[in-house]
Design an enzyme around this catalytic site. Structure first.
Site, PDB file in Angstrom:
ATOM      1  N   LEU A 104      15.637  76.447   1.136  1.00 10.20           N
ATOM      2  CA  LEU A 104      14.746  75.793   2.128  1.00 10.20           C
ATOM      3  C   LEU A 104      14.953  76.901   3.553  1.00 10.20           C
ATOM      4  CD1 LEU A 104      15.370  72.049   2.095  1.00 10.20           C
ATOM      5  CD2 LEU A 104      13.486  73.248   1.167  1.00 10.20           C
ATOM      6  N   ASP A 105      13.871  76.935   4.128  1.00  6.90           N
ATOM      7  CA  ASP A 105      14.014  77.936   5.377  1.00  6.90           C
ATOM      8  C   ASP A 105      14.713  77.262   6.564  1.00  6.90           C
ATOM      9  OD1 ASP A 105      12.164  79.624   4.046  1.00  6.90           O
ATOM     10  OD2 ASP A 105      10.351  78.664   5.141  1.00  6.90           O
ATOM     11  N   ILE A 106      15.235  77.924   7.345  1.00  8.95           N
ATOM     12  CA  ILE A 106      16.194  77.228   8.405  1.00  8.95           C
ATOM     13  C   ILE A 106      15.351  76.215   9.112  1.00  8.95           C
ATOM     14  CG2 ILE A 106      15.257  79.039  10.292  1.00  8.95           C
ATOM     15  CD1 ILE A 106      18.420  79.270  11.021  1.00  8.95           C
TER      16      ILE A 106
END
Length: 235
Positions: A104-106
């Site tokens: 998952l992205d930050i």
């Protein structure tokens, strides 16, 4: 029958100690094998031997399957020079051997799976297996009903040579939706809504395959997967 293993290697495999640390621990008389203190790091041990460190039995490392509720601000990586990683939230021995099955992205929250079972991870992440992921999305603008049909047909993303695979969209409120996709292109959900002229404000993964995020897990918390959850990926 499995071949015998050096003591220092065997200990490092089931603890957070490096081989060098394990050697020092042996020489400091901290390690016992079947109840007998062993100070030679090169001594051979069998898989059936009972290894103890400081009197505590060391369990053999079996495959581990972990569900994490990822908070904002953490990157899906094992190491990062600038940001905390999801592994920083995990308190398990030899956690450096875990890898992330579905990143998952930050700025994205929700379900992350971690494991040291490479084949299981491959079934989660490989396009071959079409493991679906479901996300809750909050958008800047109202979403129109026509988007349901567009996403079901697949849409063109910028600089892509083929349409996205069909996605299922459920409109929850004016600018809130739930979307399920069966592939994992770079920033795919954000790019899909950008292609529809909208922008993602909040992105939260709720489900991977048949594994939903445990509602009892607060942000940053994790738990081991149940046997039926593990088996749902192996099917």
């Amino acid at each position: 029958m499995a071949s015998p293993t050096r003591l220092d290697k065997a200990v490092s495999q089931v603890t957070d100690l490096s081989r060098s640390d394990a050697k020092r621990a042996a020489k400091a008389q901290r390690i016992s094998v079947n109840g007998e203190v062993v100070t030679d790091p090169a001594a051979k041990v069998q898989a059936s031997d009972a290894l103890c460190l400081d009197g505590e039995l060391l369990l053999k490392p079996g495959p581990r399957y972990i569900m994490l509720n990822k908070p904002l601000g953490y990157v899906s990586a094992t190491k990062d020079p600038e940001h905390p990683t999801v592994l920083d939230l995990i308190d398990e021995p030899n956690k450096g051997r875990l890898h992330i099955a579905g990143r998952l992205d930050i700025d994205t929250t929700g379900l992350v799976l971690l494991t040291d079972d490479g084949q299981w991870s491959h079934k989660v992440t490989s396009p071959t297996y079409h493991c679906e992921k479901t996300y809750y999305v909050q958008l800047t603008d109202r979403i129109e009903e026509v988007a349901v049909a567009k996403l079901a047909r697949g849409i063109w993303l910028k600089n892509e040579k083929r349409r996205t695979k069909p996605a299922r969209l459920e409109i929850l409120f004016a600018n809130e939706v739930r979307i399920t996709i069966g592939e994992g292109r770079y920033h795919q959900v954000k790019r899909m809504f950008a292609a529809l002229g909208n922008k993602v404000l909040v992105l939260h993964r709720e489900k991977i395959g048949d594994i939903p995020l445990d509602e009892g897990l607060r942000e940053g918390e994790y738990r081991l997967l149940a046997p039926d959850e593990i088996a749902s990926v192996k099917k």
